[in-house]
Design a protein around this motif. Structure first.
Motif, short mmCIF file in Angstrom:
data_model
loop_
_atom_site.label_atom_id
_atom_site.label_comp_id
_atom_site.label_asym_id
_atom_site.label_seq_id
_atom_site.Cartn_x
_atom_site.Cartn_y
_atom_site.Cartn_z
N HIS A 8 0.60 -1.13 0.18
CA HIS A 8 -0.17 0.04 0.16
C HIS A 8 0.77 1.23 -0.15
O HIS A 8 1.98 1.20 0.59
N CYS A 53 -6.83 -7.93 -2.85
CA CYS A 53 -6.67 -6.56 -1.99
C CYS A 53 -6.78 -7.29 -0.50
O CYS A 53 -7.80 -8.14 -0.24
N PRO A 55 -8.26 -6.42 3.20
CA PRO A 55 -9.44 -5.71 3.57
C PRO A 55 -8.97 -4.35 4.17
O PRO A 55 -10.15 -3.66 4.16
N CYS A 59 -4.95 -0.30 1.88
CA CYS A 59 -4.77 -0.99 0.68
C CYS A 59 -5.99 -0.91 -0.23
O CYS A 59 -5.69 -0.77 -1.46
N ARG A 60 -7.04 -0.81 0.18
CA ARG A 60 -8.13 -0.49 -0.75
C ARG A 60 -7.83 0.65 -1.35
O ARG A 60 -8.43 0.79 -2.46
N ARG A 61 -7.68 1.72 -0.55
CA ARG A 61 -7.48 3.32 -1.23
C ARG A 61 -6.36 2.99 -2.35
O ARG A 61 -6.28 3.95 -3.31
N GLU A 64 -7.75 1.49 -5.57
CA GLU A 64 -9.05 2.15 -6.30
C GLU A 64 -8.79 2.89 -7.50
O GLU A 64 -9.63 2.64 -8.30
N PRO A 74 -11.72 -5.14 -7.20
CA PRO A 74 -11.17 -5.94 -6.34
C PRO A 74 -11.64 -6.98 -5.79
O PRO A 74 -12.49 -6.91 -5.05
N ILE A 76 -11.21 -9.19 -2.26
CA ILE A 76 -10.87 -8.84 -0.99
C ILE A 76 -10.58 -10.20 -0.45
O ILE A 76 -11.63 -11.12 -0.53
#
Length: 224
Positions: A8, A53, A55, A59-61, A64, A74, A76
């Motif tokens: 990330h 990804c 959760p 990492c999600r950001r 995106e 993605p 999860i």
């Protein structure tokens, strides 16, 4: 199959010197958001089949912008979550270096179990299982030359790279995974090949265009 292991982007905890672990709401800072945007250009020439990804928010950001550009949702996977640091979560790194366990984490990580959390050996087992599971699934769906990307955390990436190198977990601290870095592993029927570690610039595709070595073609590290 070839996986791009993306750490990330830089988070607010990175800049604060805090061990975020699985704390809720730890987001990217301004540089981390810029790194997430730059990820699109860095992998633009690669035919990515899937994004997987952790959760956790940071990492999600990170994925995106890339997910929007590629129009991929993605997947999860909890097995790619950050280490559960237990009672160490949220504490300053500068304080943790004085803990007796810190030396174990650095020199003998396979024996390190965080109080109230998990052990680094457990982390490696779950993360490697996740990567290999996704690899097999995508190989069945897309064939053996497909590329996919997994966004996860520094210690998780180091543990997976150590496994791919065939080295003991106690050597995983020799691997570097900076924020927004990309490490690349190509899995074949016989063994993994580590293509890149801690790649932070452009030109990532350079080592991904040749077919994977097979059989006895590689002797002493050369295909000549």
């Amino acid at each position: 199959m070839t996986v791009l292991l993306v750490r990330h982007g830089r988070s607010t905890s990175n800049t604060a010197g805090v061990l975020a672990g699985r704390s809720d709401g730890v987001d990217l800072d301004d540089k981390g958001l810029a790194q997430a945007a730059e990820l699109i250009e860095r992998v633009a020439d690669l035919p990515l089949r899937e994004l997987v990804c952790s959760p956790l928010l940071r990492c999600r950001r990170t994925v995106e912008p890339l997910a929007a550009a590629l129009q991929l949702a993605p997947v999860i996977d909890d097995r790619l979550a950050e280490v559960d640091y237990g009672d160490w979560t949220g504490r300053k790194i500068a304080e943790l270096t004085a803990e007796p366990l810190w030396k174990v984490v650095q020199a003998h990580p396979s024996a390190a179990v965080f109080p109230g959390g998990e052990g680094l050996a457990q982390v490696q087992a779950r993360a490697v299982a996740a990567v290999r599971d996704h690899d097999r699934r995508l190989a069945e769906r897309h064939g053996g030359d497909a590329l996919w990307l997994a966004c996860t955390h520094g210690d998780v990436i180091k543990a997976v790279v150590a496994d791919a190198l065939g080295t003991h977990l106690d050597s995983f601290q020799r691997v570097t995974a900076d924020p927004a870095s990309i490490s690349v592993i190509r899995y074949t029927e016989l063994r993994p090949f580590v293509v890149h570690v801690n790649h932070t610039g452009a030109g990532l595709a350079a080592g991904l265009t040749a077919p994977p070595p097979t059989g006895d073609a590689v002797v002493g590290g050369s295909t000549d």
